[in-house]
Design a protein around this motif. Structure first.
Motif, PDB file in Angstrom:
ATOM      1  N   ARG A 102     -37.309   5.310  22.217  1.00  0.00           N
ATOM      2  CA  ARG A 102     -38.009   4.525  23.303  1.00  0.00           C
ATOM      3  C   ARG A 102     -38.754   3.583  22.360  1.00  0.00           C
ATOM      4  NH1 ARG A 102     -41.995   8.352  26.029  1.00  0.00           N
ATOM      5  NH2 ARG A 102     -41.584   9.504  24.082  1.00  0.00           N
ATOM      6  N   ILE A 103     -38.878   2.203  23.153  1.00  0.00           N
ATOM      7  CA  ILE A 103     -39.574   1.202  22.353  1.00  0.00           C
ATOM      8  C   ILE A 103     -40.665   0.647  23.297  1.00  0.00           C
ATOM      9  CG2 ILE A 103     -39.274  -1.350  21.175  1.00  0.00           C
ATOM     10  CD1 ILE A 103     -36.087   0.139  21.022  1.00  0.00           C
ATOM     11  N   VAL A 118     -31.017   4.497  24.263  1.00  0.00           N
ATOM     12  CA  VAL A 118     -32.216   4.009  24.101  1.00  0.00           C
ATOM     13  C   VAL A 118     -32.655   3.731  25.748  1.00  0.00           C
ATOM     14  CG1 VAL A 118     -33.265   1.461  23.388  1.00  0.00           C
ATOM     15  CG2 VAL A 118     -31.610   2.855  22.014  1.00  0.00           C
ATOM     16  N   LEU A 119     -34.193   3.813  25.724  1.00  0.00           N
ATOM     17  CA  LEU A 119     -34.694   3.936  27.035  1.00  0.00           C
ATOM     18  C   LEU A 119     -35.829   2.559  26.934  1.00  0.00           C
ATOM     19  CD1 LEU A 119     -35.529   7.621  27.411  1.00  0.00           C
ATOM     20  CD2 LEU A 119     -33.566   5.972  28.507  1.00  0.00           C
ATOM     21  N   LEU A 120     -35.755   1.643  27.622  1.00  0.00           N
ATOM     22  CA  LEU A 120     -36.500   0.443  27.824  1.00  0.00           C
ATOM     23  C   LEU A 120     -37.141   0.193  28.991  1.00  0.00           C
ATOM     24  CD1 LEU A 120     -34.156  -2.416  26.184  1.00  0.00           C
ATOM     25  CD2 LEU A 120     -35.718  -0.694  25.039  1.00  0.00           C
ATOM     26  N   ASN A 121     -38.624  -0.183  28.739  1.00  0.00           N
ATOM     27  CA  ASN A 121     -39.735  -0.013  30.004  1.00  0.00           C
ATOM     28  C   ASN A 121     -39.601  -1.358  30.698  1.00  0.00           C
ATOM     29  OD1 ASN A 121     -41.033   0.039  27.093  1.00  0.00           O
ATOM     30  ND2 ASN A 121     -42.295  -1.420  28.501  1.00  0.00           N
ATOM     31  N   SER A 122     -40.100  -1.468  31.808  1.00  0.00           N
ATOM     32  CA  SER A 122     -40.507  -2.778  32.425  1.00  0.00           C
ATOM     33  C   SER A 122     -41.561  -3.737  31.876  1.00  0.00           C
ATOM     34  CB  SER A 122     -40.785  -2.648  33.813  1.00  0.00           C
ATOM     35  OG  SER A 122     -42.090  -2.058  34.081  1.00  0.00           O
ATOM     36  N   ALA A 126     -34.598   3.415  13.107  1.00  0.00           N
ATOM     37  CA  ALA A 126     -34.358   4.785  13.604  1.00  0.00           C
ATOM     38  C   ALA A 126     -33.092   5.385  12.930  1.00  0.00           C
ATOM     39  CB  ALA A 126     -34.614   5.009  15.094  1.00  0.00           C
ATOM     40  N   ARG A 127     -32.348   4.430  12.204  1.00  0.00           N
ATOM     41  CA  ARG A 127     -30.972   4.844  11.925  1.00  0.00           C
ATOM     42  C   ARG A 127     -29.800   5.047  13.098  1.00  0.00           C
ATOM     43  NH1 ARG A 127     -32.119   8.327   6.594  1.00  0.00           N
ATOM     44  NH2 ARG A 127     -33.684   6.644   5.304  1.00  0.00           N
ATOM     45  N   ILE A 128     -29.996   4.439  13.976  1.00  0.00           N
ATOM     46  CA  ILE A 128     -29.087   4.395  15.114  1.00  0.00           C
ATOM     47  C   ILE A 128     -28.116   3.224  15.090  1.00  0.00           C
ATOM     48  CG2 ILE A 128     -29.165   4.508  17.655  1.00  0.00           C
ATOM     49  CD1 ILE A 128     -31.578   6.219  17.818  1.00  0.00           C
ATOM     50  N   GLY A 129     -27.007   3.382  15.124  1.00  0.00           N
ATOM     51  CA  GLY A 129     -26.021   2.399  14.978  1.00  0.00           C
ATOM     52  C   GLY A 129     -25.429   1.920  16.468  1.00  0.00           C
ATOM     53  N   ARG A 130     -24.630   2.660  17.199  1.00  0.00           N
ATOM     54  CA  ARG A 130     -24.179   2.434  18.497  1.00  0.00           C
ATOM     55  C   ARG A 130     -24.925   3.417  19.507  1.00  0.00           C
ATOM     56  NH1 ARG A 130     -19.791  -0.084  20.962  1.00  0.00           N
ATOM     57  NH2 ARG A 130     -18.718   0.862  22.669  1.00  0.00           N
ATOM     58  N   PHE A 131     -25.294   2.830  20.700  1.00  0.00           N
ATOM     59  CA  PHE A 131     -25.896   3.464  21.453  1.00  0.00           C
ATOM     60  C   PHE A 131     -25.790   3.099  23.020  1.00  0.00           C
ATOM     61  CE2 PHE A 131     -28.591  -0.057  19.612  1.00  0.00           C
ATOM     62  CZ  PHE A 131     -29.164  -0.862  20.834  1.00  0.00           C
ATOM     63  N   ALA A 132     -25.907   3.977  24.061  1.00  0.00           N
ATOM     64  CA  ALA A 132     -26.308   3.519  25.163  1.00  0.00           C
ATOM     65  C   ALA A 132     -27.451   3.048  25.677  1.00  0.00           C
ATOM     66  CB  ALA A 132     -25.866   4.800  26.132  1.00  0.00           C
ATOM     67  N   LEU A 133     -27.721   2.290  26.630  1.00  0.00           N
ATOM     68  CA  LEU A 133     -28.781   1.712  26.939  1.00  0.00           C
ATOM     69  C   LEU A 133     -29.073   1.908  28.335  1.00  0.00           C
ATOM     70  CD1 LEU A 133     -30.681  -1.375  25.327  1.00  0.00           C
ATOM     71  CD2 LEU A 133     -30.688  -0.883  27.924  1.00  0.00           C
ATOM     72  N   ALA A 134     -30.739   2.443  28.750  1.00  0.00           N
ATOM     73  CA  ALA A 134     -30.921   2.354  29.915  1.00  0.00           C
ATOM     74  C   ALA A 134     -32.227   1.589  30.375  1.00  0.00           C
ATOM     75  CB  ALA A 134     -31.066   3.956  30.501  1.00  0.00           C
ATOM     76  N   GLY A 135     -32.440   0.695  30.849  1.00  0.00           N
ATOM     77  CA  GLY A 135     -33.473  -0.178  30.919  1.00  0.00           C
ATOM     78  C   GLY A 135     -34.242  -0.671  32.522  1.00  0.00           C
ATOM     79  N   VAL A 136     -35.454  -0.546  32.753  1.00  0.00           N
ATOM     80  CA  VAL A 136     -36.138  -0.802  33.937  1.00  0.00           C
ATOM     81  C   VAL A 136     -36.427  -2.328  33.886  1.00  0.00           C
ATOM     82  CG1 VAL A 136     -37.610   0.012  35.342  1.00  0.00           C
ATOM     83  CG2 VAL A 136     -36.540   1.676  34.112  1.00  0.00           C
ATOM     84  N   SER A 137     -36.177  -2.954  34.896  1.00  0.00           N
ATOM     85  CA  SER A 137     -36.483  -4.143  35.148  1.00  0.00           C
ATOM     86  C   SER A 137     -36.509  -5.294  33.818  1.00  0.00           C
ATOM     87  CB  SER A 137     -38.328  -4.186  35.531  1.00  0.00           C
ATOM     88  OG  SER A 137     -38.581  -5.466  35.898  1.00  0.00           O
TER      89      SER A 137
END
Length: 260
Positions: free
Chosen positions: A52-53, A25-29, A84-95
């Protein structure tokens, strides 16, 4: 376009990459939307199921007026992941995305496999954020655009990127920015991050004046058990200034955790 309705908001989410790969999962600032990751996506697509969200009031996501909390924004991510039918995930988030990631790792540790915290912090100046929120709500986004741009990008950023980011700032909902600003102002992560149990990578930018290693990244490294550090030649919006180096750091970190 995939949307999920949550209390007080409608969240836009988008899948990318390989469905049969580990989820990331990629999260924005604050002040940007999922397009922040456009330069990094081509380097990650072959390796991950990407989600992405757009945070509330950002991009295509809408929100009711009012203050938000990290807990609320974290619940939005879980709702989108469920859709999105995603259970366990890695997460990368900016700010702000990294702050939401830390909240998620504490609130729902069973969902987070790995955490990459990019140009973010567990400690921000609440008074300055309070002033910024008030200014935006009274005067609109133009009132803080110069301040935000000075923190977002360095002089090394191409003019086209600067213009694009500024345009996005000026056209976004003031309430979306103010509401998410309140989540930053009111966060209580500073001591709680010691409870983060998943593998964590702290990525700092050498040109980042908003959340530099000194006082921000070093706090995360000192308090999150086993956290590793990676330094990028970039300002606050690292995906825009150093997409290849950022993708390389994420791939190295996540592949070690996934296959090591």
């Amino acid at each position: 376009m995939p949307f999920i309705d949550v209390p007080g908001a409608r969240i836009y989410w988008k899948r990318d990459g390989r469905d049969d790969a580990p989820a990331l999962v990629l999260l924005n600032s604050i002040g940007t939307d999922m397009d922040l990751w456009d330069g990094v996506l081509p380097l990650l697509r072959e390796h991950f199921a990407l989600l992405r969200i757009d945070a509330r009031g950002h991009g295509a996501s809408c929100t009711e007026p009012g203050d938000m909390s990290l807990a609320m924004l974290a619940d939005d991510v879980l709702a989108a992941a469920d859709a999105a039918r995603i259970g366990r995930f890695a997460l990368a988030g900016v700010s702000l995305g990294g702050m939401i990631g830390m909240e998620l790792a504490l609130r729902a540790p069973e969902r987070i496999s790995d955490l990459a915290l990019i140009c973010t912090s567990a400690t921000m100046d609440a008074a300055s954020w309070n002033d910024r929120i008030a200014k935006v709500r009274v005067e609109g986004m133009a009132a803080i655009a110069d301040l935000a741009m000075g923190r977002f990008l360095s002089d090394a950023a191409p003019p086209a990127i600067r213009e694009s980011v500024r345009r996005q700032l000026l056209t976004m909902e003031a309430e979306g920015y103010a509401g998410c600003g309140a989540a930053i102002r009111d966060m209580d992560l500073a001591q709680r991050v010691a409870g983060i149990a998943c593998p964590t990578l702290v990525i700092t930018g050498t040109r980042d004046t908003s959340t530099p290693l000194t006082g921000h990244g070093e706090h995360l490294l000192a308090h999150i058990p086993g956290a590793k550090h990676y330094s990028l030649e970039a300002a606050h919006l690292a995906p825009l200034e150093a997409p290849e180096a950022l993708a390389g750091a994420l791939l190295s970190f996540l592949q070690v955790q996934t296959h090591g």
